[in-house]
Design a protein around this motif. Structure first.
Motif, PDB file in Angstrom:
ATOM      1  N   VAL A  16      78.284  37.591 -25.413  1.00 13.79           N
ATOM      2  CA  VAL A  16      77.040  37.889 -26.116  1.00 13.79           C
ATOM      3  C   VAL A  16      77.308  38.871 -27.253  1.00 13.79           C
ATOM      4  O   VAL A  16      76.785  38.715 -28.363  1.00 13.79           O
ATOM      5  CB  VAL A  16      75.967  38.416 -25.137  1.00 13.79           C
ATOM      6  CG1 VAL A  16      74.758  38.953 -25.872  1.00 13.79           C
ATOM      7  CG2 VAL A  16      75.555  37.316 -24.165  1.00 13.79           C
ATOM      8  N   THR A  19      78.933  36.976 -30.083  1.00 11.93           N
ATOM      9  CA  THR A  19      77.954  36.101 -30.732  1.00 11.93           C
ATOM     10  C   THR A  19      77.049  36.894 -31.663  1.00 11.93           C
ATOM     11  O   THR A  19      76.803  36.486 -32.802  1.00 11.93           O
ATOM     12  CB  THR A  19      77.127  35.351 -29.675  1.00 11.93           C
ATOM     13  OG1 THR A  19      77.998  34.566 -28.871  1.00 11.93           O
ATOM     14  CG2 THR A  19      76.089  34.463 -30.321  1.00 11.93           C
ATOM     15  N   VAL A  20      76.562  38.041 -31.204  1.00 12.64           N
ATOM     16  CA  VAL A  20      75.689  38.869 -32.034  1.00 12.64           C
ATOM     17  C   VAL A  20      76.450  39.384 -33.260  1.00 12.64           C
ATOM     18  O   VAL A  20      75.946  39.347 -34.384  1.00 12.64           O
ATOM     19  CB  VAL A  20      75.097  40.027 -31.205  1.00 12.64           C
ATOM     20  CG1 VAL A  20      74.410  41.048 -32.092  1.00 12.64           C
ATOM     21  CG2 VAL A  20      74.141  39.488 -30.154  1.00 12.64           C
ATOM     22  N   ALA A  23      77.074  36.473 -35.733  1.00 12.03           N
ATOM     23  CA  ALA A  23      75.825  36.062 -36.384  1.00 12.03           C
ATOM     24  C   ALA A  23      75.395  37.061 -37.447  1.00 12.03           C
ATOM     25  O   ALA A  23      74.998  36.687 -38.551  1.00 12.03           O
ATOM     26  CB  ALA A  23      74.721  35.888 -35.345  1.00 12.03           C
ATOM     27  N   ARG A  24      75.475  38.353 -37.135  1.00 13.66           N
ATOM     28  CA  ARG A  24      75.099  39.375 -38.125  1.00 13.66           C
ATOM     29  C   ARG A  24      76.042  39.373 -39.317  1.00 13.66           C
ATOM     30  O   ARG A  24      75.601  39.508 -40.461  1.00 13.66           O
ATOM     31  CB  ARG A  24      75.073  40.753 -37.473  1.00 13.66           C
ATOM     32  CG  ARG A  24      73.887  40.953 -36.581  1.00 13.66           C
ATOM     33  CD  ARG A  24      73.844  42.356 -36.042  1.00 13.66           C
ATOM     34  NE  ARG A  24      72.659  42.533 -35.213  1.00 13.66           N
ATOM     35  CZ  ARG A  24      72.391  43.642 -34.564  1.00 13.66           C
ATOM     36  NH1 ARG A  24      73.209  44.672 -34.631  1.00 13.66           N
ATOM     37  NH2 ARG A  24      71.304  43.721 -33.842  1.00 13.66           N
ATOM     38  N   SER A  27      75.319  36.268 -41.392  1.00 15.91           N
ATOM     39  CA  SER A  27      74.028  36.397 -42.054  1.00 15.91           C
ATOM     40  C   SER A  27      74.116  37.331 -43.259  1.00 15.91           C
ATOM     41  O   SER A  27      73.635  37.020 -44.346  1.00 15.91           O
ATOM     42  CB  SER A  27      72.990  36.916 -41.061  1.00 15.91           C
ATOM     43  OG  SER A  27      71.791  37.230 -41.715  1.00 15.91           O
ATOM     44  N   VAL A  53      70.700  31.552 -38.545  1.00 16.19           N
ATOM     45  CA  VAL A  53      71.017  32.569 -37.540  1.00 16.19           C
ATOM     46  C   VAL A  53      70.339  32.241 -36.204  1.00 16.19           C
ATOM     47  O   VAL A  53      70.964  32.331 -35.147  1.00 16.19           O
ATOM     48  CB  VAL A  53      70.619  33.975 -38.035  1.00 16.19           C
ATOM     49  CG1 VAL A  53      70.678  35.000 -36.912  1.00 16.19           C
ATOM     50  CG2 VAL A  53      71.523  34.405 -39.165  1.00 16.19           C
ATOM     51  N   VAL A  54      69.084  31.836 -36.253  1.00 20.66           N
ATOM     52  CA  VAL A  54      68.374  31.487 -35.016  1.00 20.66           C
ATOM     53  C   VAL A  54      69.056  30.298 -34.336  1.00 20.66           C
ATOM     54  O   VAL A  54      69.299  30.316 -33.125  1.00 20.66           O
ATOM     55  CB  VAL A  54      66.885  31.190 -35.303  1.00 20.66           C
ATOM     56  CG1 VAL A  54      66.205  30.570 -34.090  1.00 20.66           C
ATOM     57  CG2 VAL A  54      66.169  32.458 -35.717  1.00 20.66           C
ATOM     58  N   TYR A  57      72.318  31.452 -32.744  1.00 22.85           N
ATOM     59  CA  TYR A  57      72.086  32.138 -31.471  1.00 22.85           C
ATOM     60  C   TYR A  57      71.762  31.149 -30.357  1.00 22.85           C
ATOM     61  O   TYR A  57      72.301  31.239 -29.251  1.00 22.85           O
ATOM     62  CB  TYR A  57      70.943  33.144 -31.589  1.00 22.85           C
ATOM     63  CG  TYR A  57      71.337  34.483 -32.162  1.00 22.85           C
ATOM     64  CD1 TYR A  57      72.428  35.184 -31.682  1.00 22.85           C
ATOM     65  CD2 TYR A  57      70.588  35.060 -33.178  1.00 22.85           C
ATOM     66  CE1 TYR A  57      72.780  36.415 -32.193  1.00 22.85           C
ATOM     67  CE2 TYR A  57      70.928  36.301 -33.701  1.00 22.85           C
ATOM     68  CZ  TYR A  57      72.024  36.968 -33.207  1.00 22.85           C
ATOM     69  OH  TYR A  57      72.361  38.178 -33.719  1.00 22.85           O
ATOM     70  N   ASN A  60      74.972  29.000 -29.424  1.00 23.60           N
ATOM     71  CA  ASN A  60      76.066  29.768 -28.817  1.00 23.60           C
ATOM     72  C   ASN A  60      75.668  30.427 -27.504  1.00 23.60           C
ATOM     73  O   ASN A  60      76.441  30.407 -26.552  1.00 23.60           O
ATOM     74  CB  ASN A  60      76.592  30.808 -29.801  1.00 23.60           C
ATOM     75  CG  ASN A  60      77.482  30.164 -30.825  1.00 23.60           C
ATOM     76  OD1 ASN A  60      78.526  29.631 -30.498  1.00 23.60           O
ATOM     77  ND2 ASN A  60      77.046  30.178 -32.055  1.00 23.60           N
ATOM     78  N   LEU A  61      74.488  31.019 -27.446  1.00 19.19           N
ATOM     79  CA  LEU A  61      74.081  31.642 -26.187  1.00 19.19           C
ATOM     80  C   LEU A  61      73.818  30.588 -25.113  1.00 19.19           C
ATOM     81  O   LEU A  61      74.084  30.821 -23.932  1.00 19.19           O
ATOM     82  CB  LEU A  61      72.868  32.541 -26.404  1.00 19.19           C
ATOM     83  CG  LEU A  61      73.142  33.763 -27.287  1.00 19.19           C
ATOM     84  CD1 LEU A  61      71.861  34.554 -27.516  1.00 19.19           C
ATOM     85  CD2 LEU A  61      74.230  34.641 -26.711  1.00 19.19           C
TER      86      LEU A  61
END
Length: 144
Positions: A16, A19-20, A23-24, A27, A53-54, A57, A60-61
């Protein structure tokens, strides 16, 4: 606590977190690229960036959650590290493949947009020539 549960907890935190972070990073650094692809339309670029980005998430999550279960139990520290390395490695590969897929699609859109800009003349043809104007495009008068 069972080592299998420890493996699950560590896997979730690492996956997680990665992934965060990815993504950041994508973005933040992808805004300029999207604005260029979308011909400088900043509002549209920001909206597309947010949607990407959504989606990133969600995919991947969802994959991290589905890939959580370990068929074999983890009994030793060695098995714990082996299970974590396989699981985190697969998550990293999925993140990388998704990123490359997004970049490939956006570069195709950018290339198509650049080709359209090259084919569109910067100024529309005027179609008016002053009377008596001579130039290389005018046929010579008969009798000269």
């Amino acid at each position: 606590m069972d080592l299998t549960v420890v493996a699950y907890v560590v896997y979730l935190f690492v996956s997680v977190g990665l992934t965060v972070w990815v993504a950041r990073t994508l973005s933040r650094n992808g805004r300029v690229f999207l604005a260029d692809v979308l011909r400088g339309n900043e509002k549209l670029a920001e909206a597309v960036n947010h949607l990407l980005v959504v989606g990133f998430y969600l995919v991947n999550l969802g994959f991290v959650a589905l890939y959580l279960k370990n068929a074999d139990g983890v009994a030793t520290a060695r098995e714990l590290f082996e299970a974590l390395s396989v699981k985190v490695g697969v998550v990293l590969l999925v993140l990388g493949v998704m990123h490359l897929g997004n970049v490939w699609v956006l570069s195709r859109i950018r290339r198509r947009s650049a080709l359209e800009r090259e084919q569109t003349p910067p100024v529309a043809p005027q179609g008016w020539t002053p009377p008596g104007a001579q130039g290389p495009w005018v046929a010579p008068a008969a009798g000269r």
